[in-house]
Scaffold this motif. Sequence first.
Motif, PDB file in Angstrom:
ATOM      1  N   TYR A 101      42.402  47.883  56.246  1.00 45.22           N
ATOM      2  CA  TYR A 101      41.433  48.968  56.114  1.00 45.22           C
ATOM      3  C   TYR A 101      40.134  48.489  55.473  1.00 45.22           C
ATOM      4  CZ  TYR A 101      43.234  49.178  51.304  1.00 45.22           C
ATOM      5  OH  TYR A 101      43.621  48.868  50.024  1.00 45.22           O
ATOM      6  N   ALA A 102      39.107  49.320  55.623  1.00 41.76           N
ATOM      7  CA  ALA A 102      37.802  49.080  55.002  1.00 41.76           C
ATOM      8  C   ALA A 102      37.167  50.441  54.740  1.00 41.76           C
ATOM      9  CB  ALA A 102      36.916  48.248  55.908  1.00 41.76           C
ATOM     10  N   GLY A 103      36.294  50.498  53.745  1.00 46.12           N
ATOM     11  CA  GLY A 103      35.639  51.760  53.438  1.00 46.12           C
ATOM     12  C   GLY A 103      34.819  51.682  52.171  1.00 46.12           C
ATOM     13  N   LEU A 104      34.688  52.830  51.514  1.00 47.26           N
ATOM     14  CA  LEU A 104      33.894  52.961  50.291  1.00 47.26           C
ATOM     15  C   LEU A 104      34.728  53.601  49.194  1.00 47.26           C
ATOM     16  CD1 LEU A 104      30.627  54.360  51.945  1.00 47.26           C
ATOM     17  CD2 LEU A 104      31.054  52.002  51.213  1.00 47.26           C
ATOM     18  N   SER A 105      34.513  53.167  47.947  1.00 54.78           N
ATOM     19  CA  SER A 105      35.237  53.713  46.782  1.00 54.78           C
ATOM     20  C   SER A 105      34.243  54.178  45.719  1.00 54.78           C
ATOM     21  CB  SER A 105      36.144  52.652  46.156  1.00 54.78           C
ATOM     22  OG  SER A 105      37.184  52.310  47.032  1.00 54.78           O
ATOM     23  N   TRP A 106      34.510  55.368  45.179  1.00 53.99           N
ATOM     24  CA  TRP A 106      33.709  55.923  44.091  1.00 53.99           C
ATOM     25  C   TRP A 106      34.574  55.962  42.842  1.00 53.99           C
ATOM     26  CZ3 TRP A 106      33.527  57.357  49.088  1.00 53.99           C
ATOM     27  CH2 TRP A 106      32.277  57.437  49.703  1.00 53.99           C
ATOM     28  N   THR A 107      34.126  55.329  41.760  1.00 55.14           N
ATOM     29  CA  THR A 107      34.888  55.257  40.511  1.00 55.14           C
ATOM     30  C   THR A 107      34.143  56.026  39.427  1.00 55.14           C
ATOM     31  OG1 THR A 107      35.661  53.063  41.153  1.00 55.14           O
ATOM     32  CG2 THR A 107      35.966  53.691  38.846  1.00 55.14           C
ATOM     33  N   VAL A 108      34.869  56.907  38.718  1.00 54.64           N
ATOM     34  CA  VAL A 108      34.279  57.708  37.643  1.00 54.64           C
ATOM     35  C   VAL A 108      35.081  57.463  36.371  1.00 54.64           C
ATOM     36  CG1 VAL A 108      33.765  60.050  36.845  1.00 54.64           C
ATOM     37  CG2 VAL A 108      33.481  59.471  39.263  1.00 54.64           C
ATOM     38  N   ASP A 109      34.400  57.043  35.309  1.00 54.10           N
ATOM     39  CA  ASP A 109      35.045  56.824  34.014  1.00 54.10           C
ATOM     40  C   ASP A 109      35.231  58.154  33.293  1.00 54.10           C
ATOM     41  OD1 ASP A 109      35.039  54.071  34.399  1.00 54.10           O
ATOM     42  OD2 ASP A 109      33.076  53.830  33.451  1.00 54.10           O
ATOM     43  N   LEU A 110      36.466  58.461  32.910  1.00 52.94           N
ATOM     44  CA  LEU A 110      36.737  59.641  32.085  1.00 52.94           C
ATOM     45  C   LEU A 110      36.617  59.297  30.608  1.00 52.94           C
ATOM     46  CD1 LEU A 110      39.778  61.079  34.065  1.00 52.94           C
ATOM     47  CD2 LEU A 110      37.349  61.662  34.291  1.00 52.94           C
ATOM     48  N   THR A 111      37.073  58.101  30.240  1.00 55.25           N
ATOM     49  CA  THR A 111      36.920  57.519  28.904  1.00 55.25           C
ATOM     50  C   THR A 111      36.634  56.036  29.136  1.00 55.25           C
ATOM     51  OG1 THR A 111      39.225  56.820  28.583  1.00 55.25           O
ATOM     52  CG2 THR A 111      38.712  59.124  28.029  1.00 55.25           C
ATOM     53  N   PRO A 112      36.365  55.251  28.092  1.00 53.47           N
ATOM     54  CA  PRO A 112      36.170  53.811  28.323  1.00 53.47           C
ATOM     55  C   PRO A 112      37.392  53.127  28.950  1.00 53.47           C
ATOM     56  CG  PRO A 112      35.281  54.419  26.201  1.00 53.47           C
ATOM     57  CD  PRO A 112      36.007  55.633  26.721  1.00 53.47           C
ATOM     58  N   GLN A 113      38.595  53.674  28.747  1.00 54.92           N
ATOM     59  CA  GLN A 113      39.802  53.063  29.303  1.00 54.92           C
ATOM     60  C   GLN A 113      40.321  53.759  30.564  1.00 54.92           C
ATOM     61  OE1 GLN A 113      39.720  53.816  25.844  1.00 54.92           O
ATOM     62  NE2 GLN A 113      39.026  51.732  25.454  1.00 54.92           N
ATOM     63  N   LEU A 114      40.101  55.058  30.714  1.00 57.50           N
ATOM     64  CA  LEU A 114      40.693  55.848  31.793  1.00 57.50           C
ATOM     65  C   LEU A 114      39.649  56.165  32.862  1.00 57.50           C
ATOM     66  CD1 LEU A 114      43.289  57.418  32.666  1.00 57.50           C
ATOM     67  CD2 LEU A 114      42.328  59.392  31.472  1.00 57.50           C
ATOM     68  N   PHE A 115      40.020  55.966  34.140  1.00 53.63           N
ATOM     69  CA  PHE A 115      39.093  56.279  35.229  1.00 53.63           C
ATOM     70  C   PHE A 115      39.842  56.877  36.405  1.00 53.63           C
ATOM     71  CE2 PHE A 115      40.460  51.902  35.872  1.00 53.63           C
ATOM     72  CZ  PHE A 115      40.719  51.826  37.230  1.00 53.63           C
ATOM     73  N   VAL A 116      39.110  57.577  37.252  1.00 54.83           N
ATOM     74  CA  VAL A 116      39.636  58.110  38.506  1.00 54.83           C
ATOM     75  C   VAL A 116      38.792  57.535  39.634  1.00 54.83           C
ATOM     76  CG1 VAL A 116      40.596  60.224  37.532  1.00 54.83           C
ATOM     77  CG2 VAL A 116      38.233  60.201  38.355  1.00 54.83           C
ATOM     78  N   GLU A 117      39.389  57.520  40.834  1.00 56.82           N
ATOM     79  CA  GLU A 117      38.688  56.897  41.954  1.00 56.82           C
ATOM     80  C   GLU A 117      39.059  57.606  43.248  1.00 56.82           C
ATOM     81  OE1 GLU A 117      38.051  52.458  41.983  1.00 56.82           O
ATOM     82  OE2 GLU A 117      39.609  52.669  43.519  1.00 56.82           O
ATOM     83  N   GLY A 118      38.094  57.763  44.118  1.00 55.51           N
ATOM     84  CA  GLY A 118      38.319  58.292  45.447  1.00 55.51           C
ATOM     85  C   GLY A 118      37.811  57.291  46.475  1.00 55.51           C
ATOM     86  N   SER A 119      38.522  57.152  47.577  1.00 50.92           N
ATOM     87  CA  SER A 119      38.133  56.201  48.618  1.00 50.92           C
ATOM     88  C   SER A 119      38.207  56.868  49.980  1.00 50.92           C
ATOM     89  CB  SER A 119      39.063  54.987  48.625  1.00 50.92           C
ATOM     90  OG  SER A 119      38.998  54.299  47.407  1.00 50.92           O
ATOM     91  N   PHE A 120      37.318  56.432  50.863  1.00 52.76           N
ATOM     92  CA  PHE A 120      37.332  56.931  52.233  1.00 52.76           C
ATOM     93  C   PHE A 120      36.917  55.803  53.171  1.00 52.76           C
ATOM     94  CE2 PHE A 120      35.340  58.893  55.955  1.00 52.76           C
ATOM     95  CZ  PHE A 120      36.383  59.695  56.378  1.00 52.76           C
ATOM     96  N   GLY A 121      37.571  55.730  54.334  1.00 52.28           N
ATOM     97  CA  GLY A 121      37.225  54.697  55.308  1.00 52.28           C
ATOM     98  C   GLY A 121      38.106  54.781  56.533  1.00 52.28           C
ATOM     99  N   GLY A 122      38.303  53.636  57.161  1.00 51.95           N
ATOM    100  CA  GLY A 122      39.116  53.561  58.366  1.00 51.95           C
ATOM    101  C   GLY A 122      40.157  52.474  58.264  1.00 51.95           C
ATOM    102  N   ALA A 123      41.174  52.560  59.123  1.00 52.14           N
ATOM    103  CA  ALA A 123      42.270  51.576  59.117  1.00 52.14           C
ATOM    104  C   ALA A 123      42.734  51.307  60.542  1.00 52.14           C
ATOM    105  CB  ALA A 123      43.436  52.093  58.281  1.00 52.14           C
ATOM    106  N   VAL A 124      43.152  50.069  60.775  1.00 49.31           N
ATOM    107  CA  VAL A 124      43.824  49.712  62.019  1.00 49.31           C
ATOM    108  C   VAL A 124      45.269  49.373  61.669  1.00 49.31           C
ATOM    109  CG1 VAL A 124      41.761  48.939  63.244  1.00 49.31           C
ATOM    110  CG2 VAL A 124      43.018  47.318  61.848  1.00 49.31           C
ATOM    111  N   HIS A 125      46.206  49.659  62.575  1.00 53.13           N
ATOM    112  CA  HIS A 125      47.631  49.496  62.249  1.00 53.13           C
ATOM    113  C   HIS A 125      48.404  48.907  63.420  1.00 53.13           C
ATOM    114  CE1 HIS A 125      49.085  52.876  64.742  1.00 53.13           C
ATOM    115  NE2 HIS A 125      47.894  53.409  64.468  1.00 53.13           N
ATOM    116  N   ASN A 126      49.632  48.493  63.133  1.00 55.90           N
ATOM    117  CA  ASN A 126      50.513  47.954  64.173  1.00 55.90           C
ATOM    118  C   ASN A 126      51.687  48.893  64.445  1.00 55.90           C
ATOM    119  OD1 ASN A 126      52.113  47.681  61.925  1.00 55.90           O
ATOM    120  ND2 ASN A 126      52.611  45.525  62.265  1.00 55.90           N
TER     121      ASN A 126
END
Length: 193
Positions: A101-126
């Motif tokens: 797969y390939a795409g884009l990821s957005w990372t948001v820090d909630l605290t200096p140690q804790l973060f959340v992330e969302g990703s979107f893109g496409g994938a090829v499969h077998n």
Amino acid sequence: MRVGKAIGLSVLIASLGAAGAFAAEVKKPALTQPSLLSEFRFGFSAQDPWGAEGRDGSANLTGEILFAKPFTPSDLFTSYFIPRPHIGGSVNFDGRTSFAYAGLSWTVDLTPQLFVEGSFGGAVHNGSRNHVSTPADLQPLGCSPLFREAGSVGVRLAANWSVVATIEHLSNAGSCSENRGLTNVGARVGYSF
């Protein structure tokens, strides 16, 4: 004579000041170019635990490379809207669906140690594409490529190391006759450059 000495002394002081400023400039470290790579992640995931491919506990080896943001605004809030491009893959150990797969990821820090992330893109499969020729332990995915969405929660353990829990979903969003999708859940260790 006194005026000449005063001018000479002023020139000497100015010369020493200029030499000191030059020396200070020479001692400054050179600015380094930002790295192309931002982070590498590797780990394991459970293959489709709520679907046909995960009924008997199938597992995947996963890996992902996140690249540096194309630019970083000085404002922290605005920087959250600038994604990091990524590429990755998931290899199934039991002959079930593997994908890249390939795409884009957005990372948001909630605290200096804790973060959340969302990703979107496409994938090829077998994997299987239709229900007619699909074995019982495979999920018919309709077509390839597919859309891939993922959500993660991560904890930074040290300056360069993190642990990330991820749920990802692959689907064709109704663009093919079959649209059952594939959902994997896993954890990865990340190393930031």
